[in-house]
Motif scaffolding. Structure first.
Motif, mmCIF file in Angstrom:
data_model
loop_
_atom_site.group_PDB
_atom_site.id
_atom_site.type_symbol
_atom_site.label_atom_id
_atom_site.label_comp_id
_atom_site.label_asym_id
_atom_site.label_seq_id
_atom_site.Cartn_x
_atom_site.Cartn_y
_atom_site.Cartn_z
ATOM 1 N N SER A 56 6.968 5.346 -46.549
ATOM 2 C CA SER A 56 7.429 6.295 -45.532
ATOM 3 C C SER A 56 8.242 5.515 -44.510
ATOM 4 C CB SER A 56 6.265 7.015 -44.855
ATOM 5 O OG SER A 56 5.440 6.105 -44.190
ATOM 6 N N ASP A 61 2.352 20.319 -49.243
ATOM 7 C CA ASP A 61 2.617 18.918 -48.945
ATOM 8 C C ASP A 61 1.434 18.050 -49.384
ATOM 9 O OD1 ASP A 61 2.961 16.529 -46.691
ATOM 10 O OD2 ASP A 61 4.854 17.463 -47.295
ATOM 11 N N PHE A 102 4.194 4.845 -52.819
ATOM 12 C CA PHE A 102 4.573 5.751 -51.735
ATOM 13 C C PHE A 102 5.027 4.935 -50.533
ATOM 14 C CE2 PHE A 102 3.445 8.060 -47.884
ATOM 15 C CZ PHE A 102 4.010 9.290 -48.124
ATOM 16 N N TYR A 139 11.236 14.376 -49.614
ATOM 17 C CA TYR A 139 10.647 13.303 -50.402
ATOM 18 C C TYR A 139 11.721 12.872 -51.388
ATOM 19 C CZ TYR A 139 6.032 14.632 -48.685
ATOM 20 O OH TYR A 139 4.951 14.911 -47.892
ATOM 21 N N ALA A 172 9.066 8.968 -48.254
ATOM 22 C CA ALA A 172 8.907 10.157 -47.420
ATOM 23 C C ALA A 172 9.823 10.050 -46.212
ATOM 24 C CB ALA A 172 7.459 10.292 -46.968
ATOM 25 N N ARG A 193 11.312 19.003 -47.743
ATOM 26 C CA ARG A 193 10.003 19.266 -47.154
ATOM 27 C C ARG A 193 9.966 20.567 -46.362
ATOM 28 N NH1 ARG A 193 7.660 13.710 -44.776
ATOM 29 N NH2 ARG A 193 5.760 14.948 -44.755
ATOM 30 N N ARG A 228 1.458 15.184 -52.411
ATOM 31 C CA ARG A 228 1.050 13.792 -52.179
ATOM 32 C C ARG A 228 -0.101 13.394 -53.107
ATOM 33 N NH1 ARG A 228 2.228 11.228 -46.841
ATOM 34 N NH2 ARG A 228 3.913 12.423 -45.903
ATOM 35 N N MET A 253 8.259 6.811 -54.323
ATOM 36 C CA MET A 253 8.646 7.979 -53.542
ATOM 37 C C MET A 253 8.758 7.544 -52.096
ATOM 38 S SD MET A 253 6.587 11.507 -52.741
ATOM 39 C CE MET A 253 5.520 10.831 -51.500
#
Length: 171
Positions: A166, A150, A164, A125, A120, A142, A154, A118
């Motif tokens: 970002s 949120d 994950f 997402y 972010a 989001r 997560r 995933m």
């Protein structure tokens, strides 16, 4: 856990999404080739002008233009326009089992174990599947999520072992 909302994406919603080209290869090689070609072309132009060689200058300009063309092509591979149907309202249902995204014409449900990672982004997402032959991505906007939603999302992602990532702020 159940989070449900309806949302219509804006055209800029898809900026920053991982594209097929990014999943196959890095654009760095294209930019490197563009820089070498453009630099060599610029050097040839300078030498040709010093030597007063019109033919050399033309060759240098061609190399310079080739480098610019390669860079532009590499950049455009990372840009895309989604069809208008992608902006129509959809309903997202997020549960402990997975994600359901429904539209007037279709619906898809994906269980959490099917996701590899995933990403972010500021506004969404984006989920990538484990199956390397299936290059689809699934998103959860989001904007409609509360801070509590949120955090719960997560937590579910972490519990299911989904990697994950970002992006830095501004990317």
């Amino acid at each position: 856990m159940r989070i449900e909302f309806t949302y219509a994406r804006r055209p800029d919603h898809f900026s920053g999404y991982p594209l097929l080209a990014e999943r196959r290869a890095s654009p760095i090689l294209s930019y490197l080739i563009a820089a070498v070609s453009g630099g060599a072309g610029a050097a040839i132009v300078v030498v040709a002008l010093v030597e007063r060689s019109g033919q050399g200058a033309v060759c240098g300009v061609c190399g310079l233009l080739l480098g610019v063309g390669i860079a532009v092509a590499a950049r455009q591979r990372s840009q895309f326009v989604m069809p208008a149907a992608a902006m129509e309202p959809r309903r997202w249902v997020i549960t402990d089992e997975g994600i359901e995204i429904a539209h007037a014409d279709s619906s898809v449900t994906v269980a959490w174990p099917a996701f590899r990672s995933m990403m972010a982004l500021r506004h969404a997402y984006v989920f990538m599947l484990k199956d390397p032959a299936d290059w689809r991505t699934f998103d959860i906007p989001r904007g409609p999520l509360t801070e509590a939603d949120d955090a719960v999302l997560r937590d579910v992602v972490t519990r299911h072992g989904i990697t994950f990532y970002s992006r830095p702020v501004g990317a």
